[in-house]
Enzyme design. Structure first.
Site, PDB file in Angstrom:
ATOM      1  N   TYR A 178      14.100  40.866  23.448  1.00  0.00           N
ATOM      2  CA  TYR A 178      14.485  41.883  24.434  1.00  0.00           C
ATOM      3  C   TYR A 178      13.276  42.195  25.306  1.00  0.00           C
ATOM      4  O   TYR A 178      12.126  42.115  24.859  1.00  0.00           O
ATOM      5  CB  TYR A 178      14.993  43.144  23.712  1.00  0.00           C
ATOM      6  CG  TYR A 178      15.468  44.244  24.637  1.00  0.00           C
ATOM      7  CD1 TYR A 178      16.316  43.959  25.693  1.00  0.00           C
ATOM      8  CD2 TYR A 178      15.061  45.554  24.448  1.00  0.00           C
ATOM      9  CE1 TYR A 178      16.741  44.965  26.548  1.00  0.00           C
ATOM     10  CE2 TYR A 178      15.493  46.567  25.288  1.00  0.00           C
ATOM     11  CZ  TYR A 178      16.324  46.261  26.349  1.00  0.00           C
ATOM     12  OH  TYR A 178      16.743  47.243  27.200  1.00  0.00           O
ATOM     13  N   TYR A 188      13.067  52.802  23.078  1.00  0.00           N
ATOM     14  CA  TYR A 188      13.200  51.636  22.189  1.00  0.00           C
ATOM     15  C   TYR A 188      12.000  51.683  21.241  1.00  0.00           C
ATOM     16  O   TYR A 188      11.014  50.976  21.409  1.00  0.00           O
ATOM     17  CB  TYR A 188      13.195  50.366  23.035  1.00  0.00           C
ATOM     18  CG  TYR A 188      13.638  49.087  22.330  1.00  0.00           C
ATOM     19  CD1 TYR A 188      14.974  48.878  22.018  1.00  0.00           C
ATOM     20  CD2 TYR A 188      12.723  48.093  22.017  1.00  0.00           C
ATOM     21  CE1 TYR A 188      15.379  47.703  21.409  1.00  0.00           C
ATOM     22  CE2 TYR A 188      13.125  46.911  21.408  1.00  0.00           C
ATOM     23  CZ  TYR A 188      14.450  46.728  21.106  1.00  0.00           C
ATOM     24  OH  TYR A 188      14.859  45.559  20.498  1.00  0.00           O
TER      25      TYR A 188
END
Ligand code: NAI
Length: 293
Positions: A178, A188
């Site tokens: 990612y 995140y």
């Protein structure tokens, strides 16, 4: 006509727990191209996944365009945070979801797969886990950080190290990364951005090491935001999808099948010269320097 042909190839896909994630989409694409699919499902999910599969709950998403159905040759319970049984803490061994499951560590699963199928041609790592994903990096504990790295990054090294001697020449290994590996994605957390950075770096180093030693290829697909079960646990996936719809060059979010299709290509002989590469499958969002919306 140039087709992706995976007939005769065996693929082990680690990280399928339902029909809504990238692992499932990759299984669909590889199976459509002719591969035999072997699945590794996280121990706490294996019963519900197998029951749902057998009861027909996934039948709609198992159906290929030609009417045939996605089939799995085997579903192996796995916990990719452990390599050997002696590493498993007593409280895990005694946990009700683990205690009756035989051989779920990476080395034991690889042994079972090779006993059942002798060798594989495709390894897919589609799993990640961080107990502190909602915490900013500054507030992440050492334990949480190392746990994220163990489950999400080292697990790929371990799977590849154990499978490599049993992978046929020109075989392919893949993981899913990612954008947070190299750009700031607030929220995140828990060390997951670090885990993805490690995963991508390891993809390059491992490509060199297993390329030289075993003739294997190693690549990473850097996927755009998608509303899987794991992504929903982060809490802001819907905003990420909307951001992609507004700001990516293609003005939309990705579909899981688009990751599946790239995985099928990378696993095929059509990609025989591609290794050590990170491929963005995100409608071009990674290339944007500023938001336009
Ligand atoms: P998912 O929930 O379908 O897949 C994650 C899987 O990992 C689950 O099946 C879970 O049971 C399994 N898992 C967790 N800990 C495990 C362990 N210790 N051992 C074995 N399996 C374990 O979610 P998704 O999103 O399809 O995730 C697949 C990969 O895609 C992950 O690496 C994720 O980081 C990556 N990814 C996801 C994006 C998204 O927006 N959904 C974007 C970019 C990458």
């Amino acid at each position: 006509m140039l087709n992706i042909d995976l007939r005769g190839k065996k693929a082990f896909i680690a990280g399928i727990g339902d029909d809504r994630g990238f692992g499932w989409a990759i299984a669909r694409a590889l199976h459509q191209a002719g591969a035999t699919i072997l699945v590794g499902t996280w121990v706490p999910m294996v019963n519900i996944f197998t029951m749902s599969f057998n009861s027909g709950k996934f039948d709609e998403s198992r159906r290929h365009p030609d009417g045939s159905m996605l089939e799995f040759a085997n579903i192996y319970p796995i916990d990719a945070s452990y390599d050997t049984r002696d590493q498993v803490p007593a409280e895990i061994l005694e946990n009700k979801r683990y205690k009756d499951v035989e051989g779920f560590t990476v080395s034991e699963v690889v042994q079972k797969v090779c006993h059942d199928h002798t060798s594989i041609d495709i390894l897919v790592h589609s799993l990640a886990n961080s107990p502190e994903i909602k915490k900013p990096l500054l507030e992440t504990t050492r334990e949480g950080y190392l746990s994220a790295l163990s489950a999400s990054s080292y697990s790929f090294i371990s799977l590849l190290a154990h499978f490599a001697p049993f992978m046929n020449p020109n075989s392919s290994a893949l993981n899913i990364s990612y954008l947070a590996s190299e750009q700031i994605i607030p929220g995140y957390g828990g060390g997951m951005s670090s885990a993805k950075a490690a995963l991508e770096s390891d993809t390059r180093t491992l490509a060199y090491e297993v390329g030289r030693k075993h003739g294997l290829r190693v690549n990473s697909i850097r996927a755009g935001a998608y509303g899987s079960r794991a992504a929903k646990a982060i809490g802001f996936i819907d905003q990420m999808i909307e951001y992609s719809e507004k700001n990516s060059p293609l003005q939309r979010a990705i579909q899981a099948s688009e990751v599946g299709n790239v995985a099928a290509f990378l696993s095929s002989d059509l990609a025989s010269a591609i290794t050590g590469t990170i491929i963005d499958v995100d409608c071009g969002l990674h290339a944007m320097g500023v938001a336009v919306s």
